[in-house]
Structure formats: C-alpha cells, structure tokens
Write a protein that holds these residues in place. Sequence first.
Motif, mmCIF file in Angstrom:
data_model
loop_
_atom_site.group_PDB
_atom_site.id
_atom_site.type_symbol
_atom_site.label_atom_id
_atom_site.label_comp_id
_atom_site.label_asym_id
_atom_site.label_seq_id
_atom_site.Cartn_x
_atom_site.Cartn_y
_atom_site.Cartn_z
ATOM 1 N N TRP A 22 63.444 18.932 -96.736
ATOM 2 C CA TRP A 22 62.116 19.668 -97.537
ATOM 3 C C TRP A 22 62.645 20.258 -98.979
ATOM 4 O O TRP A 22 61.575 20.732 -99.544
ATOM 5 C CB TRP A 22 61.757 20.575 -96.526
ATOM 6 C CG TRP A 22 61.013 19.781 -95.400
ATOM 7 C CD1 TRP A 22 59.950 18.902 -95.211
ATOM 8 C CD2 TRP A 22 61.822 19.825 -94.112
ATOM 9 N NE1 TRP A 22 59.942 18.299 -93.950
ATOM 10 C CE2 TRP A 22 61.008 18.957 -93.205
ATOM 11 C CE3 TRP A 22 62.707 20.474 -93.628
ATOM 12 C CZ2 TRP A 22 61.265 18.737 -91.801
ATOM 13 C CZ3 TRP A 22 63.018 20.341 -92.296
ATOM 14 C CH2 TRP A 22 62.418 19.650 -91.246
ATOM 15 N N GLY A 23 63.892 20.290 -99.402
ATOM 16 C CA GLY A 23 64.015 20.860 -100.595
ATOM 17 C C GLY A 23 64.096 22.309 -100.734
ATOM 18 O O GLY A 23 64.084 22.955 -99.631
ATOM 19 N N GLU A 24 64.496 22.989 -101.945
ATOM 20 C CA GLU A 24 64.891 24.221 -102.112
ATOM 21 C C GLU A 24 63.649 25.273 -101.679
ATOM 22 O O GLU A 24 63.850 26.307 -101.158
ATOM 23 C CB GLU A 24 65.391 24.434 -103.486
ATOM 24 C CG GLU A 24 66.665 23.936 -103.775
ATOM 25 C CD GLU A 24 67.222 24.287 -105.287
ATOM 26 O OE1 GLU A 24 66.416 24.992 -105.929
ATOM 27 O OE2 GLU A 24 68.121 23.693 -105.476
ATOM 28 N N GLY A 25 62.517 24.791 -102.023
ATOM 29 C CA GLY A 25 61.393 25.656 -101.725
ATOM 30 C C GLY A 25 61.301 26.049 -100.302
ATOM 31 O O GLY A 25 60.892 27.272 -99.655
ATOM 32 N N ALA A 26 61.580 24.795 -99.522
ATOM 33 C CA ALA A 26 61.395 25.328 -98.033
ATOM 34 C C ALA A 26 62.607 25.791 -97.398
ATOM 35 O O ALA A 26 62.469 26.792 -96.771
ATOM 36 C CB ALA A 26 61.664 23.704 -97.327
ATOM 37 N N MET A 27 63.572 25.868 -98.210
ATOM 38 C CA MET A 27 64.967 26.831 -97.696
ATOM 39 C C MET A 27 64.365 28.180 -97.965
ATOM 40 O O MET A 27 64.800 29.260 -97.195
ATOM 41 C CB MET A 27 65.982 26.333 -98.581
ATOM 42 C CG MET A 27 67.177 26.314 -97.523
ATOM 43 S SD MET A 27 68.877 26.342 -98.393
ATOM 44 C CE MET A 27 68.756 27.576 -99.509
ATOM 45 N N GLU A 28 63.881 28.343 -99.193
ATOM 46 C CA GLU A 28 63.793 29.804 -99.543
ATOM 47 C C GLU A 28 62.437 30.347 -98.538
ATOM 48 O O GLU A 28 62.465 31.418 -97.996
ATOM 49 C CB GLU A 28 62.914 29.852 -100.895
ATOM 50 C CG GLU A 28 62.648 31.268 -101.440
ATOM 51 C CD GLU A 28 62.137 31.455 -102.671
ATOM 52 O OE1 GLU A 28 62.651 30.626 -103.363
ATOM 53 O OE2 GLU A 28 61.483 32.394 -103.170
ATOM 54 N N ASP A 29 61.380 29.400 -98.257
ATOM 55 C CA ASP A 29 60.393 29.789 -97.216
ATOM 56 C C ASP A 29 60.996 30.233 -95.780
ATOM 57 O O ASP A 29 60.685 31.212 -95.205
ATOM 58 C CB ASP A 29 59.469 28.623 -97.030
ATOM 59 C CG ASP A 29 58.514 28.369 -98.097
ATOM 60 O OD1 ASP A 29 58.352 29.238 -98.913
ATOM 61 O OD2 ASP A 29 57.790 27.332 -97.999
ATOM 62 N N TYR A 30 61.840 29.451 -95.582
ATOM 63 C CA TYR A 30 62.681 29.532 -94.194
ATOM 64 C C TYR A 30 63.415 30.825 -94.205
ATOM 65 O O TYR A 30 63.429 31.675 -93.335
ATOM 66 C CB TYR A 30 63.641 28.401 -93.974
ATOM 67 C CG TYR A 30 64.813 28.900 -92.911
ATOM 68 C CD1 TYR A 30 64.549 28.655 -91.671
ATOM 69 C CD2 TYR A 30 66.150 28.868 -93.187
ATOM 70 C CE1 TYR A 30 65.462 29.089 -90.616
ATOM 71 C CE2 TYR A 30 67.097 29.363 -92.351
ATOM 72 C CZ TYR A 30 66.883 29.408 -91.143
ATOM 73 O OH TYR A 30 67.857 29.703 -90.247
ATOM 74 N N SER A 31 64.282 31.171 -95.465
ATOM 75 C CA SER A 31 64.786 32.319 -95.518
ATOM 76 C C SER A 31 63.753 33.570 -95.460
ATOM 77 O O SER A 31 64.417 34.862 -94.700
ATOM 78 C CB SER A 31 65.714 32.457 -96.811
ATOM 79 O OG SER A 31 66.520 31.279 -96.805
ATOM 80 N N ARG A 32 62.947 33.557 -96.071
ATOM 81 C CA ARG A 32 62.036 34.623 -96.177
ATOM 82 C C ARG A 32 61.337 35.041 -94.729
ATOM 83 O O ARG A 32 61.141 36.000 -94.302
ATOM 84 C CB ARG A 32 60.868 34.265 -97.149
ATOM 85 C CG ARG A 32 61.202 34.333 -98.523
ATOM 86 C CD ARG A 32 60.033 34.168 -99.525
ATOM 87 N NE ARG A 32 59.352 35.481 -99.744
ATOM 88 C CZ ARG A 32 59.765 36.615 -100.549
ATOM 89 N NH1 ARG A 32 61.050 36.223 -101.120
ATOM 90 N NH2 ARG A 32 59.356 37.691 -100.541
#
Lengths: 147, 152
Positions: A22-32
Amino acid sequence: MAAIKEWFGLYNVILNWIKTNWGEGAMEDYSRHIAHSCFKEEIGAIRSGGLKEIESRLVCPMRKDGGMVDAESTASQCIICVRKCPSLQFNSISANPNFKNMKDSCEFDFCVNEVIAQECGLVFKGEMLDDGCRWFFFAGENPGGDL
Amino acid sequence: MTVQNFIVIYNETFRYIDEKYGPEKLNELWAVISRQWCTHLRNLVEREGLQGMYEYWGGSDGTLNREKAGYSINLEKDEFRIDMKQCPSVAEIKNRGFNVFHRYCEHCPSLYNPVIMSNGFCIEWEIGMENNVPSGICRFVVRKEDKESQKS
C-alpha cells in the motif's frame, strides 16, 4: 525476559509487507495507529511527568534490548543518542536473508515518537547517524531551528 | 522499535490489518511471515522432523523456555505434542491492559502449519476461547502423515 531479538526481523517483515502492498503513506498511517493504540501509558506518563519521563519510558526499553543509548534531559529538552541500535545490530548479523535493515524501520520509530510528542505538547525531531540515530524532544517550539 | 513492546504491537497490528484491509489480507500477512520469518523452524523440521520441532519449541534454547511459557511438551516416535497452559504472549497482552484481538491465536497455526505440513506431517489444533477472547490455553498435536490410509 531475555530479549527475543528475532522479533526485530519480524517487525521488518511486517513493515516491508505494508509498504509493498500500500505504499509509504499506508506505512505512516499504520505507525501512527500503533503509536496511538499501544503507547497510551507512555503518553500519559510523559504528559504528567514531563521530559524527564522520556528516559524511563522510551530509552529504558531499548537498553533492556541491549541498545547503547545516552539520554540528557533539561527542563526544555530531552536529547537521546542511540549509539548502538539493537534492531540494526541484530538484523545486520542475522542469518535470515529476509531480515534486512530497512530505512523504514527507523521511520516507524520516528513516526511513533512524533505522535507521542504531539500528544504530550512536545516537538520531536529525528536524525539518522551511521550506526544509530538521535532523537530530540523539545518543550514547545524548537529553539534551535533546523538541526 | 523494541522487543519489550513487540507482543502488544503484534496484537494490535493483526487487529489493524483485519479491520482496515480485511480478514483475507491478515491471512496473507501470516502467510508472508510463515515464508520469510519461520526459516529456523523450517530448517529444523526438514533436517530432524519431529525431533526438530521439539528442539524449536522445547529445547534449552527453545522459544517456549525463552518466553517462560506454562506448558508441557511430549515427543514420541510418531507424535509431537504441546499442551499450552499459559501462553506467555496472551498473558502479556492481558497483563498490560490491552484487549486480545479475537483472531490473535490464529497466527500460530497460520505460521507453523505450512512449514510442518509441507514436510509430510499433519497437525490438529485446539485453541481455547472465552467469550470470543483467546484464553491463552491451546493444544497441538503433530503426527506423521499416514499416506497409506489416505489412499484407501
């Protein structure tokens, strides 16, 4: 409990899978999301205890994992220097070819720290070093501007 | 990221993937973890069969001793069995005040079955639940696959 360091590799498998799908944005959403859902106790303690709580809440767990981490707190800032990152150290010597050090694993930590800082009315900035990284938590505005 | 926080993050990761992307995606994640992470177990099972499983979970450096699980383990000629009386992972999630995701315990069969079954064994799992929450009690039994009886 002795640190089960294979779990550092497992973090990387999960982060890599999310980013690939899902890309970098999804990884940031997950981390948050992880920061908000799994670090409520740390956020509460730092909110009430101030910057000095960062060492016991965020640095001590890294030391328990075998990390070499320096921390220095004043009334207005807390600077943490990860001189030997347990995750980077483990993954760099693991025989499992899937346990690769990835930049994203450090970004996960930076993102979690940023949420913790925001929730506590602090400012967080992270900086990568050759073998580790530096974390800066400031009360209010960053007085030094750019790092 | 720390090992100290791993279990609660693992639990929350499963809930997040299941709710945001769907149950099938969580199954896919577990399949990826099985392929990419379970290399030590795979090597032991390929090399030593049931004895390799015993070493992986119950040996002096086995995962259950390292996690301080409450369990019994038994290895016989054609059968390997673990009775988990207190799963350290489920206990940690509960003790730290987090809700155990209702599918949390599915990760064990999802990770281990592909490794074990691809080496000619069959597995039976019983996973304990209380009010749709994992209880931390489970049992699994591994036997050599009986190819003769499958033919008949």
